[in-house]
Design an enzyme around this catalytic site. Structure first.
Site, PDB file in Angstrom:
ATOM      1  CD  GLU A 142      -2.604 -17.036 -15.644  1.00 25.44           C
ATOM      2  OE1 GLU A 142      -1.770 -17.243 -14.729  1.00 25.44           O
ATOM      3  OE2 GLU A 142      -3.372 -16.039 -15.650  1.00 25.44           O
ATOM      4  CD  GLU A 312       2.212 -15.846 -15.429  1.00 25.44           C
ATOM      5  OE1 GLU A 312       1.652 -15.460 -14.370  1.00 25.44           O
ATOM      6  OE2 GLU A 312       1.743 -15.629 -16.561  1.00 25.44           O
TER       7      GLU A 312
END
Length: 661
Positions: A142, A312
């Site tokens: 991320e 995710e």
């Protein structure tokens, strides 16, 4: 179309690993992501490496025929490394150093950190080059999470000056391009230019935009460093990165050459709470916003190879948004179907088990902290079985939505209204398209466009000649283009164009922007089109016609009776320009008109806001994001013909033949 999970074996006793992995296999899970944030377990001391625990987990995964996605651990450098090299810490604009104690506390441009990144990634790649269950890698984690995209340290200052020298060659050229005569901001040499640190008033917009470009290129280069190491070790491995929802500070298209496909992290109940100035509905807090989720799926699918993974997927309640209501019954299966319908090949739930320590103790897993199944586990098991019943398929759309991240960066620095969120403006048109059941491909401004019947290009603020030429060539060859407010306002250097907007697209639009204004909800703002009057909000332009025809007129305010929406014939095609920010009803009217002209199949009636349909291969998915039941006609493959609250079904009917009751 498979299910996966994120697993952190280092959080649990070694004797538990075999049980966990056996249970994963029993649940129908195919892919397991491991090794993320594990640098201190891999290198507990300088010069000491411990790979044995990863090897043990990989052996167990292989025993149960599960496939592994390994992660490079660079998002969380260990304490001994930052103590030895404090210069790798990130720095805020006011000089505050981001210290050790969480994650993402490194600078992408630190030469020292890049050396250690190369060292640890090379060690991992070489150690596991022949590990049977390893099929690919997630690089880092991320990029930019927690507001860590930008750094203002001395390493960044040096790198920024070098970047500017390469781009502009002379300081005179930079001064001219930026326009530094304003507020006495002229520079005598590149050595005088620092990162845009804290100032009493706004920074020069050209300096901000170039620092954003520099930052983006630094992240791309850092990602490329790792990708090249992994590919050199084993070119059969795939390489991906997990981007974030609506994270427009990064340009994912810039990562194309270094990723086999993009991935992203899907947290539907948290994402609606991140939109500035918007209060999510109760339904969104239980199930998410359909078009926020859909737009991100389609955006990241368009980055590389027309593929996307979810690395995710929300498994239950989560720890990071302001509020974390319990997701609706069946939500975790619903979200997996939604991802697959929009092109996801794998949906990996985060995480296998709720963690008993650290910052994410209040983030659910598929299993509770005691190892017993939670709601997400039952949903994941169910959806794994359901996906096994379906064939894989491609997504084919005839409508392209153009997204230009640099234009979003520049617009955000001079939005001219608190409510002007350029990503939400793009979503206005995406929502209108999805409301008519249209499949959307998200593309960059320089992508080939000839295969699309319709191109929607909202707010291309920084419209360089090459991008305008791409759009114009598309129209001249018979395409239908719709572009919108604030297009072509600025040059590449973030200066107003010498003439009037839409700048290099003026001949194609056939009109110019004579006046503009931002408006709040105290003003009456309406336009008339096709004999009906509709509201708009936030932004208004009064257009001066050249070769275009006015099809929409301001009905209120200082621009009353002046053109607001135009259409222009260009070569074999046509170009529409919308100079206001439409409300949903107006957006639907405009989109319906251009879809008809472009010959794109669509639903005759607009879908309810909480119902969406997506098509992949031989199947169409119908999703009910609302609480009121809906019924569908046709043969049902998965689910039932009556969809209750937050429910979905899969059918073999085409979108155009599906009837919603």
């Amino acid at each position: 179309m498979d299910i996966g999970v994120c697993y952190f074996p280092e959080h649990w006793p070694r004797e538990r690993w075999a049980t966990d992995i056996e249970q994963m296999a029993a649940a129908g899970i195919e892919y397991v992501r491991i090794g993320e944030f594990a640098w201190s377990q891999i290198e507990p001391e300088p010069g000491t490496r411990n790979f044995s625990w990863i090897e043990a987990v990989l052996e167990l995964l292989d025993e149960y025929d599960l496939q592994a996605v390994l992660c490079t651990p660079t998002a969380a450098p260990p304490k001994w490394l930052v103590d030895r090299h404090p210069e790798i810490h990130q720095q805020e604009p006011d000089g505050t150093v981001n210290g050790f104690g969480s994650r993402r506390h490194y600078c992408y441009n630190s030469p020292v950190y890049r050396e250690h990144t190369e060292r640890i990634v090379s060690a991992l790649a070489n150690r596991f080059v022949d590990a049977n269950p390893v099929i690919g890698w997630q690089i880092d984690n991320e990029y930019g999470c927690h507001g860590t995209l930008f750094c203002y340290c001395s390493d960044c200052g040096r790198a920024f000056r070098d970047w500017l020298r390469e781009r502009y060659e002379t300081i005179a050229e930079l001064n001219t391009a930026w326009g530094t005569a304003f507020w006495s901001q002229r520079y005598r040499s590149f050595d005088e230019i620092d990162p845009p640190r804290s100032t009493p008033a706004d920074h020069h917009p050209s300096r901000l935009l170039d620092y954003h470009r520099f930052t983006n290129e630094g992240v791309v280069a850092y990602n490329r460093l790792q990708a090249r190491i992994l590919r050199a070790a084993n070119d059969d491995w795939f390489v991906t990165h997990n981007f974030m929802c609506s994270h427009t500070d990064l340009d994912p298209f810039a990562f194309r050459d270094d990723l086999d496909f993009a991935s992203w992290d899907v947290y539907p109940t948290g994402a609606p709470q991140t939109v500035p100035g918007v209060k999510p509905s109760r339904q969104e807090l239980r199930i998410g916003n359909p078009d926020q989720l859909g737009l991100n799926h389609d955006w990241y699918r368009g980055v590389a190879s027309d593929r996307v993974w979810v690395l995710e997927q929300q498994p239950g309640t989560i720890n990071w948004p302001p509020y974390s209501p319990t997701p609706a019954d069946g939500a975790m299966a619903f979200w997996a179907h939604h991802a697959v319908a929009h092109g996801a090949d794998v949906v990996a739930y985060f995480r296998w088990r709720r963690c008993r320590s650290g910052q994410e103790q209040y983030h659910a897993g598929l299993r509770r902290q005691d190892g017993t199944p939670d709601r997400g586990y039952h949903d994941a098991t169910r959806v794994a079985s359901e996906l096994d019943q379906l064939e894989d398929g491609e997504i084919n759309g005839s409508v392209a939505l153009v997204v230009d991240p640099p234009s979003l960066w520049a617009l955000s620095t001079q939005s001219m209204a608190p409510s002007f969120d350029p990503w939400e403006h793009i979503k206005t048109y995406y929502t209108a398209l999805r409301g008519r059941g249209v499949t959307v491909a998200v593309v960059s401004p320089t992508d080939p466009l000839e295969s699309y019947s319709l191109v929607i290009a909202p707010a291309l603020y920084l419209l360089e000649d090459v991008r305008a030429e791409n759009l114009t060539a598309y129209v001249e060859s018979g395409g239908t283009l719709l572009t919108t407010l604030r297009t072509g306002e600025k040059t590449r250097a973030n200066r107003l164009v010498e003439g009037l907007a839409p700048g290099p697209l003026t001949d194609t639009v056939g009109a110019t922007v004579a006046q503009h204004e931002s408006v709040d909800d105290r003003f009456e703002t309406r336009v008339t089109i096709d004999g009906s009057t509709f509201d708009y909000h936030t932004w208004a332009e009064a257009l001066a016609l050249e070769t275009a025809t006015c099809i929409g007129t301001h009905a209120t305010g200082v621009h009353q009776n002046r053109p607001a929406i135009t259409r222009n014939d260009v070569g074999e095609g046509s170009c529409y320009y919308v100079g206001v920010w439409p409300t949903p009803a107006l957006a639907d009217t405009i989109i319906s008109r251009v879809l008809s002209e472009a010959g794109v199949d669509r639903l005759d009636e607009r879908l309810p806001d909480t119902v969406r349909i997506a098509e992949r291969g031989p199947y169409a998915w119908v999703f009910n994001f609302g609480t009121d039941s809906v019924s569908i006609d046709g043969e049902i493959t998965i689910g039932s013909s009556t969809l209750g609250a937050y429910d979905c079904a899969v059918t073999t009917e085409s979108i155009e033949s599906i009837e919603i009751h």
